[in-house]
Design an enzyme around this catalytic site. Structure first.
Site, PDB file in Angstrom:
ATOM      1  CG  ASP A  47      61.411  88.302 126.107  1.00 22.57           C
ATOM      2  OD1 ASP A  47      60.284  88.789 126.463  1.00 22.57           O
ATOM      3  OD2 ASP A  47      62.410  88.579 127.198  1.00 22.57           O
TER       4      ASP A  47
ATOM      5  CE  LYS B  88      55.648  84.766 124.736  1.00 22.52           C
ATOM      6  NZ  LYS B  88      57.045  84.704 124.837  1.00 22.52           N
TER       7      LYS B  88
ATOM      8  N   GLY C 165      55.943  90.519 128.819  1.00 17.74           N
ATOM      9  CA  GLY C 165      56.013  91.688 128.068  1.00 17.74           C
ATOM     10  C   GLY C 165      55.777  91.219 126.704  1.00 17.74           C
ATOM     11  CG  HIS C 166      53.318  88.969 125.256  1.00 15.62           C
ATOM     12  ND1 HIS C 166      52.516  87.902 125.168  1.00 15.62           N
ATOM     13  CD2 HIS C 166      54.354  88.486 125.986  1.00 15.62           C
ATOM     14  CE1 HIS C 166      52.740  86.984 125.947  1.00 15.62           C
ATOM     15  NE2 HIS C 166      53.958  87.320 126.464  1.00 15.62           N
TER      16      HIS C 166
ATOM     17  CD  GLN D  61      56.002  83.984 131.697  1.00 19.11           C
ATOM     18  OE1 GLN D  61      55.044  83.265 131.927  1.00 19.11           O
ATOM     19  NE2 GLN D  61      55.954  85.363 131.734  1.00 19.11           N
TER      20      GLN D  61
END
Ligand code: GDP
Ligand code: IMO
Ligand code: MG
Length: 421
Positions: A11, A14, A38-39, A221
């Site tokens: 988080d 990215k 979750g990007h 990650q």
């Protein structure tokens, strides 16, 4: 091929950076992880959270590849693609999926939940997307791969694996009453999946590279969640480091160019495991609020704390980072003073700045250097020269300590709130 990696516990931002850099590339490729990621991307006043689709998808002329190292949930993928319907993205043309990527099936998610439940207060804090059990099956050589869904015996293979999973689930006395329903959704999604562009993506990536095109590998990650080098067992099940980009895409290490290391101006972690600089007080709470630190995938509140230089140095070392990008500098606007962890103090009073095997279990005390904050808004700041002096000093200090240039500072979630140095 350049590689972009999170250097902390995920988080870091990215998704935002990939979106910003994407116009300089021909291909954006994911190489590990899956729907646990979750990007977030923000532009034109809209916010998007991508889980499995690479973050180059909103750029028209970029090919997005989901590589062999990824674990893919067809149900999540279908939902993601349908969610992007209004953007008229040419998925057939702009999204290629490796036939060698591994498939997450419904029982993997049940197993994830069963394993976590059995661990009680030692649970990892998994996103429960089935990541661990799917990688376990991959390494155990029993998993289903994307290419399998095209074969006539797919259901047979599926049933064999599910029977094995059911045996394990009954050992854990885990309720599987929802399985039939999950399977229906799964097979619907698989039918949709067959209509996508399924390829041998290692050829695509290498052909592009051979013809002089540019590929950006998008890590998921972060290095401190790496299966080998993270705070084991509180890690994810993939190689989140630069080497993962080679095995997860089929690209030689000799083809790696820049390694972009992304870090927050502070630290967050979601899930369990060691976090030396974690703040359990009002300061941590203020960081969480100001940074809107709630998981993009699970909505869980993220644990927050000051920046941790020994951890960053470690991530930079194992990845050979060539450029650093500092994210969320604006979140520190609210602090009159900022702390920087330079060392850890061990129970015997000695100071170290290395992440040794023992450190994982030791109760370490962070040793801080306190610096003045800029304590002002960065909303109007659009070039590096306009940064408040305290922020420039903060960046200079980190750069000197870390030994790698900080080439970009992010001061807000939008594409435009990105300052190059
Ligand atoms: P990722 O998993 O590394 O892509 O990061 P996430 O999307 O899970 O979390 C990063 C969060 O921070 C998202 O909500 C982003 O919109 C947001 N974000 C990214 N960069 C900045 C920044 O510079 N400032 C602020 N305030 N938010 C940012
Ligand atoms: P992005 O790509 C932050 C964490 C989970 C848990 C541990 C294992 O958005 O940075 P898993 O579901 O992989 O078995 O969970 O890893 N985790 C993440 N934390 N960002 C992520 O992805 C994460 N993916 C997994 O919270 O602690
Ligand atoms: Mg995320």
């Amino acid at each position: 091929m350049d590689v972009l990696l999170g250097l902390q516990w995920g988080d870091e931002g990215k998704g935002k950076v990939v979106d910003v850099l994407a116009p300089q590339y021909d291909v954006v490729a994911r190489f590990q992880g899956g729907p646990n990621a979750g990007h977030t991307l923000e532009f034109d006043g809209i916010k998007h959270v991508l889980h499995q689709i690479p973050s180059g998808i909103f750029r028209e002329n970029i090919l997005n590849i989901i590589g062999n190292g990824v674990v893919l949930d067809p149900v999540v993928l279908r939902k993601e693609i349908e969610g992007l319907h209004k953007f008229n993205i040419a998925f057939k043309k702009n999204l290629f999926i490796s036939k060698k990527a591994t498939i997450i099936i419904p029982t993997h998610k049940l197993l994830d939940a069963a394993y976590e439940k059995s661990k009680g207060d030692k649970k990892i804090g998994s996103t429960l997307k089935g990541i661990g059990p799917t990688y376990q099956d991959k390494i155990g050589r029993v998993a289903l791969r994307v290419g399998d869904i095209l074969a006539p015996d797919f259901e047979e293979k599926y049933n064999t694996l599910v029977e094995k999973h059911k045996t394990i689930l009954s050992f854990y006395d885990f309720d599987i009453s929802q399985l039939a329903e999950l399977e229906k959704t799964f097979f619907d999604a698989v039918a949709f999946f067959r209509t996508l562009n399924l390829v041998d993506s290692e050829y695509e990536v290498n052909d592009y590279l051979a013809s002089g095109k540019k590929v950006l590998a998008e890590g998921a990650q972060g290095s401190l969640l790496d299966i080998d080098f993270g705070s084991y067992p509180f890690v994810t099940s993939s190689s989140t480091m630069v080497a993962g980009a080679c095995t997860g895409l089929g690209v030689s290490p000799s083809k790696i160019g820049d390694v972009f290391g992304i870090f927050k101006a502070y630290c967050t972690r979601v899930g369990s495991g060691p976090f030396p600089t974690e703040l359990h007080d009002a300061t941590g709470e203020a960081m969480r609020k100001e940074g809107n630190e709630f998981g993009s995938t699970t909505g869980r509140p993220r644990r927050c704390g000051w920046i941790d230089l020994p951890a960053l140095k470690y991530s930079i070392m194992i990845n050979g980072v060539t450029q650093l990008f500092m994210m969320k500098a604006d979140v520190l606007n609210i602090f009159e003073e900022i702390k920087i962890c330079t060392h850890y103090e061990l129970p015997d009073g000695s100071k170290v700045d290395r992440l040794t095997y023992e450190l994982n279990d030791d109760e370490v005390k962070p040793v801080y250097k306190t610096v003045p904050g800029w304590f002002t808004s960065l909303a109007e700041v659009n070039e590096y020269e306009k940064f408040p002096k305290e922020l420039r000093d903060y960046v200079d200090f980190l750069e000197k300590e870390l030994g790698v240039p900080i080439k970009m500072v992010s001061v807000g979630p939008d594409r435009k709130q990105t300052i190059l140095r």
